[in-house]
Scaffold this motif. Structure first.
Motif, PDB file in Angstrom:
ATOM      1  N   ALA A  99      -6.070  -2.591  -2.091  1.00 16.41           N
ATOM      2  CA  ALA A  99      -5.722  -2.013  -0.908  1.00 16.41           C
ATOM      3  C   ALA A  99      -4.772  -1.653   0.106  1.00 16.41           C
ATOM      4  O   ALA A  99      -5.061   0.046   0.753  1.00 16.41           O
ATOM      5  N   ASP A 130      -4.947   1.009   3.245  1.00 13.83           N
ATOM      6  CA  ASP A 130      -6.080   0.180   3.873  1.00 13.83           C
ATOM      7  C   ASP A 130      -5.233  -1.149   4.686  1.00 13.83           C
ATOM      8  O   ASP A 130      -5.544  -2.373   3.763  1.00 13.83           O
ATOM      9  N   THR A 135      -7.315  -4.728   5.824  1.00 10.23           N
ATOM     10  CA  THR A 135      -7.523  -5.156   4.743  1.00 10.23           C
ATOM     11  C   THR A 135      -6.642  -6.686   4.296  1.00 10.23           C
ATOM     12  O   THR A 135      -6.426  -7.469   4.299  1.00 10.23           O
TER      13      THR A 135
END
Length: 455
Positions: free
Chosen positions: A339, A344, A347
């Motif tokens: 992630a 990301d 996350t």
């Protein structure tokens, strides 16, 4: 402890520097450790007084934190045994402290590692009499008087077993277990002080976990068990060799001798670019493959424990410090690293909070976290990544800056006890690769051996 050079070993008849009675040495260590809470109390009182006269709270806290850390590292740097091991494990936090504070501690600690005095051969024989019986020479038919390696709790001698095999004989210093246990009891005092330096870290569970792992290093039965598991797990590997345990008692471990032509430490000093890349890749592959093949992580990434063998192979010794991971490395590690590679960070933040890296109520700016995790994430982004001292220094200096982006971030991240040895090994592994200046397919290594990263 590796089968490397031990330097100038003690001759027969010379009084060993560690011949002082064990209670004396333990009391001296305890006295030095005891100075830490006294200093802490004094600094805390001064801090309260300065707040009363109008000094901003954050400025006072920063000063108390830095002075507390300075005393912790200064005292730990003078100690051996359990206290030195505590300092070694806590060195995973070095990057969060200003370089001018850490450098004297690091220099002292390195000197202690390199100058462990050898045990006289007469004392080694007495250990054999007690552990193997008076007829121990029927089994160990040859033994070099000079140790091949020496460390904080024992030393290694080269010998020959009765069946003709050359062996490495690891002997624990008499009294080492008692001294370590005494140190570990004293180390409990440090939890409150580290809580000042790193307020977002739950230090007591971390100290308890470390103490449990250090006690395991005293148990040569556990070490033999771990070493045998690694030997079996890597038996068919053409690039990696692990010596097999032959026999053991509580304080003596006999293993097959592994002839080597050098160590990673020597490759760091004088290796060619090709050697640096080759052995850097083998080093990384071994660290990550262990949990998958054996259910354990070799948790002492010291260059001296990695031996250069004929045929461009890598030998690995010293299995006292291992993280037992029956299911392999946690899958969440790979998932969150992927992630982070994919940027990301919502996350990542959520996952770190679930795993206990972010304590309840601690809010975190995703951009700050992105910067802080960069040393772990950047090598995973590239098919080939070149590690270097300059890169490592840049990462450490950026994290150590006394700002929200550096020190402020470090002091808000907790380290769950179950990740203590994993974090120590990953951080130490990056440092070794950077010392090597290796170009390695780090991303491919992760895809092979880190669960959750390639899914």
């Amino acid at each position: 402890m590796s089968e490397g050079d031990a330097g100038s070993a003690g001759r027969r008849g010379r009084r060993d520097r560690d011949d002082a009675p064990l209670p004396q040495r333990s009391l001296a260590r305890a006295a030095r450790l005891a100075t830490l809470p006294i200093g802490f109390a004094g600094r805390t009182t001064v801090g309260v007084g300065r707040r009363l006269v109008g000094t901003p709270t954050n400025a006072v806290l920063n000063e108390v934190q830095l002075r507390t850390a300075e005393q912790i590292f200064a005292v730990l740097g003078e100690l051996k045994g359990g206290a030195m091991k505590f300092g070694q494990a806590m060195s995973v936090f070095e990057a969060a402290m200003p370089p001018e504070l850490i450098s004297p501690y690091r220099e002292t600690f390195t000197r202690l590692q390199d100058s462990a005095p050898p045990m006289p051969i007469s004392r080694v024989h007495r250990v054999f009499d007690a552990e193997l019986g008076p007829r121990w020479r029927d089994q160990l038919i040859e033994l070099d008087d000079e140790p091949a390696a020496a460390a904080s709790i024992g030393q290694v001698h080269r010998g020959r077993w009765y069946d003709g095999r050359e062996v490495a004989v690891k002997v624990q210093y008499p009294g080492a277990a008692a001294a370590l246990r005494s140190d570990l009891r004293q180390i409990g005092r440090l939890s409150r002080m580290f809580a000042v330096v790193f307020p977002a870290i739950e230090v007591k569970p971390l100290a308890d976990e470390l103490a449990a792992r250090v006690r395991e290093e005293l148990d040569y039965g556990l070490e033999a068990e771990a070493q045998r598991a690694f030997a079996e797990g890597f038996a068919s590997d053409s690039d990696i060799e692990v010596p097999e345990p032959v026999m053991h008692t509580d304080t003596v471990l006999v293993s097959t001798w592994m002839p080597s032509v050098g160590s990673l430490a020597q490759i760091i000093d004088t290796g060619t670019p090709e050697q640096r890349d080759h052995y850097g890749e083998l080093f990384a592959r071994f660290l990550f493959a262990g949990p998958a093949r054996v259910g354990m992580l070799h948790a002492d990434p010291h260059p001296g424990n990695y031996r250069v063998l004929d045929g461009d192979r890598l030998g690995v010794v010293d299995y006292g410090a291992v993280a037992r991971l029956p299911g392999g490395l946690p899958r969440v590690m790979g998932r969150l690293l992927r992630a982070a590679v994919d940027d990301d960070y919502p996350t990542v933040v959520e996952g770190l909070r679930e795993e206990g890296f972010l304590k309840p109520g601690v809010r975190f700016d995703e951009d700050l976290l992105r910067d802080y995790l960069e040393p772990f994430v950047e090598p995973a982004r590239h098919d080939q990544f070149t590690f270097s001292r300059e890169w490592m220094r840049e990462q450490a200096q950026r994290i150590a800056r006394p700002s929200r982006e550096g020190l402020g971030t470090a002091m808000r991240i907790n380290l769950p006890p179950s990740y203590l040895l994993i974090h120590r090994t990953w951080s130490g592994g990056l440092a070794v690769l950077s010392q090597l200046g290796a170009t390695a397919p780090f991303r491919a290594v992760l895809e092979e051996s880190l669960p959750g990263f390639a899914d």
